[in-house]
Enzyme design. Structure first.
Site, short mmCIF file in Angstrom:
data_model
loop_
_atom_site.label_atom_id
_atom_site.label_comp_id
_atom_site.label_asym_id
_atom_site.label_seq_id
_atom_site.Cartn_x
_atom_site.Cartn_y
_atom_site.Cartn_z
N GLY A 29 0.78 -1.18 -0.01
CA GLY A 29 0.21 0.00 0.10
C GLY A 29 0.74 1.19 0.02
O GLY A 29 1.97 1.14 0.25
N GLY A 31 0.66 5.60 0.90
CA GLY A 31 -0.08 6.69 1.39
C GLY A 31 0.71 8.05 1.25
O GLY A 31 1.74 8.18 0.66
N GLY A 32 0.22 9.16 1.74
CA GLY A 32 0.96 10.43 1.68
C GLY A 32 2.23 10.38 2.51
O GLY A 32 3.29 11.14 1.91
N MET A 33 2.39 9.70 3.34
CA MET A 33 3.61 9.70 4.26
C MET A 33 4.71 8.30 4.13
O MET A 33 5.65 8.57 4.35
CB MET A 33 3.12 9.87 5.71
CG MET A 33 2.67 11.28 5.95
SD MET A 33 2.35 11.28 7.88
CE MET A 33 1.27 12.81 7.70
N VAL A 36 4.16 1.00 2.28
CA VAL A 36 4.48 -0.07 2.91
C VAL A 36 4.94 -1.31 1.92
O VAL A 36 3.88 -1.45 0.88
CB VAL A 36 3.25 -0.62 3.50
CG1 VAL A 36 3.45 -1.75 4.69
CG2 VAL A 36 2.91 0.72 4.49
N ASP A 150 -5.85 9.55 13.53
CA ASP A 150 -6.37 9.21 12.01
C ASP A 150 -7.09 7.82 11.86
O ASP A 150 -6.84 7.21 10.88
CB ASP A 150 -5.26 9.33 11.14
CG ASP A 150 -5.36 9.30 9.61
OD1 ASP A 150 -6.32 9.81 9.33
OD2 ASP A 150 -4.54 9.08 8.81
#
Length: 540
Positions: A29, A31-33, A36, A150
């Site tokens: 996966g 995401g913005g940060m 993985v 979050d």
């Protein structure tokens, strides 16, 4: 690959080795940060998930690099402080080419976001099971002074084998004694699941996570957050000003959802209370009670908060009425709040992570199981059989079940074809294919909770591969009871791991212990069978 704030400084590919130990496999996966990856720990010979923190490609100052390292360490320290069965486990933090990596347990399953997108909304009872697990994880985190900040479906994983629920991605968590990303003046989070006090930049405590859980429960049964809109501005208006109208599909979970989606943080349900009532409903179908009306003054900034909702009547289920509009004076106060929220969001557009298309998986250590997607319509909700609201009330047998009266005097409803196998002091009943095993044992009265705690402590010695043990207080036949759930490697017959549900309580001067174990691959069938046995069990 694209990263947050620019291209990552070094492209990774399957086969690369991180820190001389973790060999990268496929991507799980992004995401913005961070991104993985699945990886193999070549030292301990186990599968793990590694999270690569995103760094800008150019213009990276030493201060920026230090900030990214601090972010990784903050996330790792957040999770390391919280040892809980529903919180992802962090194994290590390493550095490769100046880039921090977080090494976590690999959860073989899907995120709740993926599950909803692929399978459709959940039945309220399954949503309650997931919500109870998340509430327990938050309760443990808050105990250590950690706010997740979050909580959303993309950050909740459901293990494929046993249905274990895991809360992940503490990347923007608030940790005691450290600065946080949002304190630099930009907003980071998922607006549809963000509490109004956080959106407006006001001081926010652990209660903000509980608002997010309320929105997540709605999404679980309805497919999306109740604040889902087409633009950031519309989302802000819905959170700050709009009538809070949970979807009718929440059904019996309405009291909990109402208790969580309170604009005044002081009026929200506490994590422990949420966990207790959701667990009761998930386990035995006892619907959450309508919480008492809160007393005390509203917070000054929340003078326009909505009035508590009237008690919810689950049957029939009329459309949920909108909450009465706030007074004019309160509208002015909340309007000012909305302006502040819009200012924060508009000044930090690039920092708002809105999931569209590929789900945000900043710390989602999930393995997405390949599946065939068809155009056939999916049902609006999965409907596992729910036991009677009152366990002591006899109910018609499910199709294919029959009541068995044992020579020892107790009776229970089990699927047809179960055969008795007495092994004093235990009495077993095996399914026809020898996969399911129901057991019963009587003993002198005692403290059921202490009995289950002792068995849980002895679990690793008694059961090969004992893991995921959870003990929950509940009620059976109006008496205090304890439910113990755990997984182990099985009988060594080649059928693999098994899951056990074990209920213990004292009644009529005797302690009763009933349990059911079955292969992990059939855990939903097992849950239905155990629920039926529990609801129909009769003492001599």
């Amino acid at each position: 690959m694209a990263g947050y704030g620019g291209e990552t400084t070094a492209a990774r590919a399957p086969g690369d080795v991180i820190a001389g130990r973790y060999r990268i496999g496929g991507r799980l996966g992004r995401g913005g940060m961070g991104t993985v990856w699945r990886a193999a720990d070549e030292l301990l010979h186990r599968q793990v998930a590694v999270k690569e923190m995103h760094l800008p490609d150019a213009g990276l100052t030493e201060a920026d690099a230090d900030k990214q390292r601090d972010r990784a360490l903050r996330e790792a320290r957040s999770v390391a402080r919280v040892r809980h069965p529903h919180v992802v486990v962090v194994h290590d933090v390493v550095e490769q080419d100046g880039r921090p990596w977080i090494v976590m347990e690999l959860v073989d399953g899907r995120s709740l976001a993926d599950l909803l997108a692929e399978d459709g909304p959940l039945a309220p009872r399954e949503a309650a099971r997931i919500g109870a697990a998340v509430a327990g994880a938050l309760e443990a985190a808050h105990h250590h002074g950690i706010q997740h900040r979050d909580v959303k479906p993309a950050n909740v994983l459901i293990e494929q084998a046993g249905g274990r629920v895991v809360l992940t991605d503490f990347g923007i968590a608030r940790v005691p004694g450290s600065n946080t990303i949002s304190e630099t003046g930009s907003f980071v989070g998922s607006p549809e699941y963000t509490a109004p006090e956080r959106m407006s930049g006001r001081a926010a405590g652990p209660e903000s996570d509980l608002w997010s859980l309320g929105a997540l429960l709605c999404a679980a049964v309805d497919g999306h957050s109740p604040f889902h809109r087409e633009s950031i501005g519309e989302i802000v208006h819905a959170v700050a000003l709009g009538d809070i109208t949970p979807p009718a599909s929440v059904g019996p979970l309405m009291p909990v959802v109402r208790g969580l989606l309170e604009r005044d943080p002081a009026r929200r349900m506490a994590a422990a209370e949420v966990r207790t009532v959701l667990t009761a409903y998930a386990e035995r179908g006892t619907e959450p009670p309508t919480p008492p009306l809160p007393t005390g003054p509203l917070l000054p900034a929340q003078a326009g908060a909505q009035a508590p909702a009237p008690p919810f009547s689950p049957a029939p289920e009329p459309p949920v009425p909108a909450v009465p509009p706030a007074r004019k004076r309160g509208r002015v106060a909340v309007a000012a709040l909305a302006v502040a929220v819009l200012a924060v969001v508009s000044g930090a557009t690039a920092a708002v992570v809105v999931t569209r298309g590929e789900h945000d998986a900043g710390a989602t250590a999930a393995v997405t199981t390949p599946r065939t997607v068809t155009t056939a319509p999916v049902p609006a909700a999965r409907t596992p059989t729910t036991p009677p609201t009152t366990p002591t009330t006899p109910a018609p047998y499910p199709a294919g079940f029959q009541r068995i009266t044992d020579p020892l005097g107790f009776s229970v409803v089990l699927p047809e074809g179960y055969a008795r196998d007495p092994q004093p002091p235990r009495t077993y009943y095996w399914s026809a294919d020898h996969s399911f095993r129901f057991g019963e044992r009587e003993q002198p009265p005692g403290n059921a909770y202490e009995v289950m705690r002792a068995q849980d402590a002895a679990g690793p010695k008694v059961y090969q591969g004992y893991r995921d043990g959870v003990i929950t207080r509940t009620v059976q036949h109006g008496q205090p009871a304890v439910l113990w759930q755990f997984t182990y490697d099985g009988f060594g017959d080649g059928r693999g791991a098994r899951r056990t549900f074990d209920l213990c309580w004292t009644e009529g001067g005797r302690m009763y212990d009933i349990w059911l174990s079955a292969p992990l691959s059939r855990v939903e069938e097992e849950r239905h069978t155990f629920d039926t046995a529990r609801a129909t069990f009769r003492t001599p």
